[in-house]
Design a protein around this motif. Sequence first.
Motif, PDB file in Angstrom:
ATOM      1  N   PRO A  19     100.164  35.182   2.952  1.00 58.72           N
ATOM      2  CA  PRO A  19      99.090  35.815   3.710  1.00 58.72           C
ATOM      3  C   PRO A  19      99.497  36.021   5.163  1.00 58.72           C
ATOM      4  O   PRO A  19     100.429  35.370   5.640  1.00 58.72           O
ATOM      5  N   GLU A  20      98.788  36.900   5.845  1.00 61.59           N
ATOM      6  CA  GLU A  20      99.009  37.007   7.284  1.00 61.59           C
ATOM      7  C   GLU A  20      98.572  35.681   7.909  1.00 61.59           C
ATOM      8  O   GLU A  20      97.574  35.101   7.493  1.00 61.59           O
ATOM      9  N   PRO A  21      99.343  35.201   8.912  1.00 61.38           N
ATOM     10  CA  PRO A  21      99.091  33.846   9.451  1.00 61.38           C
ATOM     11  C   PRO A  21      97.626  33.622   9.841  1.00 61.38           C
ATOM     12  O   PRO A  21      97.079  32.540   9.604  1.00 61.38           O
ATOM     13  N   GLU A  22      96.975  34.644  10.404  1.00 58.91           N
ATOM     14  CA  GLU A  22      95.601  34.424  10.878  1.00 58.91           C
ATOM     15  C   GLU A  22      94.587  34.300   9.740  1.00 58.91           C
ATOM     16  O   GLU A  22      93.467  33.856   9.965  1.00 58.91           O
ATOM     17  N   SER A  23      94.987  34.683   8.502  1.00 57.79           N
ATOM     18  CA  SER A  23      94.004  34.558   7.426  1.00 57.79           C
ATOM     19  C   SER A  23      94.265  33.382   6.481  1.00 57.79           C
ATOM     20  O   SER A  23      93.525  33.167   5.531  1.00 57.79           O
ATOM     21  N   VAL A  24      95.326  32.594   6.773  1.00 60.85           N
ATOM     22  CA  VAL A  24      95.649  31.467   5.892  1.00 60.85           C
ATOM     23  C   VAL A  24      94.461  30.515   5.746  1.00 60.85           C
ATOM     24  O   VAL A  24      94.063  30.150   4.636  1.00 60.85           O
ATOM     25  N   GLN A  25      93.862  30.124   6.879  1.00 62.78           N
ATOM     26  CA  GLN A  25      92.772  29.156   6.816  1.00 62.78           C
ATOM     27  C   GLN A  25      91.575  29.701   6.048  1.00 62.78           C
ATOM     28  O   GLN A  25      90.931  28.992   5.279  1.00 62.78           O
ATOM     29  N   ALA A  26      91.285  30.989   6.249  1.00 60.44           N
ATOM     30  CA  ALA A  26      90.140  31.593   5.562  1.00 60.44           C
ATOM     31  C   ALA A  26      90.366  31.624   4.050  1.00 60.44           C
ATOM     32  O   ALA A  26      89.453  31.364   3.266  1.00 60.44           O
ATOM     33  N   GLY A 125      87.646  39.826  -0.504  1.00 56.55           N
ATOM     34  CA  GLY A 125      87.310  39.360   0.837  1.00 56.55           C
ATOM     35  C   GLY A 125      88.088  40.133   1.891  1.00 56.55           C
ATOM     36  O   GLY A 125      87.932  39.897   3.089  1.00 56.55           O
ATOM     37  N   GLY A 126      88.952  41.065   1.455  1.00 57.01           N
ATOM     38  CA  GLY A 126      89.670  41.922   2.385  1.00 57.01           C
ATOM     39  C   GLY A 126      90.956  41.310   2.928  1.00 57.01           C
ATOM     40  O   GLY A 126      91.501  41.788   3.915  1.00 57.01           O
ATOM     41  N   TYR A 127      91.466  40.242   2.290  1.00 60.12           N
ATOM     42  CA  TYR A 127      92.712  39.625   2.767  1.00 60.12           C
ATOM     43  C   TYR A 127      93.921  40.365   2.215  1.00 60.12           C
ATOM     44  O   TYR A 127      93.897  40.862   1.103  1.00 60.12           O
ATOM     45  N   ARG A 128      94.974  40.410   3.034  1.00 61.92           N
ATOM     46  CA  ARG A 128      96.228  41.011   2.593  1.00 61.92           C
ATOM     47  C   ARG A 128      97.297  39.948   2.458  1.00 61.92           C
ATOM     48  O   ARG A 128      97.457  39.113   3.339  1.00 61.92           O
ATOM     49  N   LEU A 129      98.019  39.990   1.356  1.00 60.58           N
ATOM     50  CA  LEU A 129      99.125  39.050   1.171  1.00 60.58           C
ATOM     51  C   LEU A 129     100.392  39.855   0.945  1.00 60.58           C
ATOM     52  O   LEU A 129     100.407  40.780   0.145  1.00 60.58           O
ATOM     53  N   ARG A 130     101.442  39.483   1.681  1.00 64.06           N
ATOM     54  CA  ARG A 130     102.710  40.160   1.521  1.00 64.06           C
ATOM     55  C   ARG A 130     103.403  39.627   0.258  1.00 64.06           C
ATOM     56  O   ARG A 130     103.410  38.421   0.014  1.00 64.06           O
ATOM     57  N   VAL A 131     103.991  40.514  -0.521  1.00 66.16           N
ATOM     58  CA  VAL A 131     104.711  40.089  -1.721  1.00 66.16           C
ATOM     59  C   VAL A 131     106.137  39.743  -1.331  1.00 66.16           C
ATOM     60  O   VAL A 131     106.839  40.557  -0.739  1.00 66.16           O
ATOM     61  N   ILE A 132     106.556  38.507  -1.642  1.00 62.37           N
ATOM     62  CA  ILE A 132     107.907  38.089  -1.268  1.00 62.37           C
ATOM     63  C   ILE A 132     108.893  38.351  -2.393  1.00 62.37           C
ATOM     64  O   ILE A 132     110.007  38.792  -2.165  1.00 62.37           O
ATOM     65  N   GLY A 133     108.480  38.092  -3.608  1.00 63.94           N
ATOM     66  CA  GLY A 133     109.414  38.341  -4.696  1.00 63.94           C
ATOM     67  C   GLY A 133     108.750  38.187  -6.043  1.00 63.94           C
ATOM     68  O   GLY A 133     107.779  37.442  -6.167  1.00 63.94           O
TER      69      GLY A 133
END
Length: 370
Positions: A19-26, A125-133
Motif C-alpha cells: 500500500p501507499e505508506p500513508e494508507s497502511v494504518q487505515a 475504500g479507495g485504497y491503492r496497492l502497488r503490485v510487487i510480483g
Amino acid sequence: MPAGGEGELTLTVKMRVSPEPESVQAILDLMRRYRDALNYSVRAIIANKALSLGKAHRLLYKDLRERYGLPSATTHACYREAIAIAKSWLRNPRRGDMPIARRLSMWLLHEQGYRVKGDHVELIGGYRLRVIGWDRRYDDFPNREARLVFRDGEFTLYIFKRVPRPAKYAPKGVLAVDINEKQIVVGNSSVEQRVETPVERALHYRRLAERLQGKYSSSRYRAWRRRSGIRRRIRYFRRKAGNIIEDWVRKTAHIIMSLAKQGQLAVAREDLTGLVESLRRLPKDHRTALVMLGYRRLAFWIDWQAEKNGVPLFVVDHADTSSTCPRCSAELVEAGHRRLRCPSCGLEADRDTIAVLNIEGRALSKMGDL
Ligand SMILES: [Zn+2]
C-alpha cells in the motif's frame, strides 16, 4: 486449492502487494475491524442457526455496518466467510471451543471488493496497492474472490482463479510412493529413489519453542506471556517447524510429478487415512504431530499436483504393503534389520522396496480393471 466443477480447477495466485505508506494504518484498521466483525458473526450465526446467506444477511447486515463501520461489500464478504467457518466447525465431530480468527486476513469479493488494474490493485475504500510480483502463468484466466493477508509486516493478496482441468495421459506404468516417518521411497520394478523426511530438523525447532516456553513459564506469573520478545521467538520457532515440513512436502510432490511425467507414469500412493487415525490414538508428542502433519500435507500435495499436471493417480489400500510378497503374495519373514524374505519364492529385499513393489502391483491391477 483443489476444488471446482467437473472440468475446472480452482487455484490460488499469490500476489505481493504494497500500500501507499500513508494508507497502511487505515488498511490495517479496516482489517482489524473485519476480523472483529468476523468473530462476532461466527458466534451470532451459530447461536441463531443462520447458516444461509439470506438468514445471515437479515441477522447481521445492519449490525455489522453500524457496529464495525464496514463498507457494504466487505459486510457481505464478512458474513459469507463467517457462514463457511460456522459450517465447518459444526461439521467437525471433534469440535472444541468456537473458532476465533486472530490473524489479519480479509475476504474480498471480486469487483466489489478489489480490482486488479495493470500494476496496482484497487481495494475497497479507495485504497491503492502497488503490485510487487506474482505468478503470471494464469493471467489469461479471470480473477474471482481474493483474500488479503497481513503477516510479518507484509501484505499478500491471494487471488482465486478457475482454470480448465488438464487432460490426463494414458499411463505406461506406475510410479509408487511409500511414505514412512524417516523417508519416502518413490519407484517401481525398475527404478527407486529415496528422499529423507525433515521430521528431525522440524522437531529441533519445536523443541526450541518448548524449551523457551518452559523456561519462562511459571504457574504464578506466566511471565513469557507478557514479554512480547519471547512470545515472538516462541512463535517463530513453531512456525519454522511447520514451514520446514511444508517446503519439503511441496518440493517432494514436485519431484514425484516430474518423474511421473518424464516416464508417462501414473502415481500411486497409499491411502493414509488409517495410518493417520492410528497415529491420532498415540500419546500426543511433538514427533507424532509433525509426522501426521507431513503425511496429511504430502497426500494433499500429491493429489493436487497430479490434478494440475494431468498425471493419473491411484490411491491404494494401505494394509499389508510391507508384509506380503509382491511376487507371490506369501507372508514375508524377517531377515535382519528392515529386511524381509519370502519363504515361498525366495525374494529378499528392504521393507520399503517391498512396500513400493506392492503399491505398484495394486495400482497396476486397478489400471487393468479400467
Ligand atoms: Zn514370494
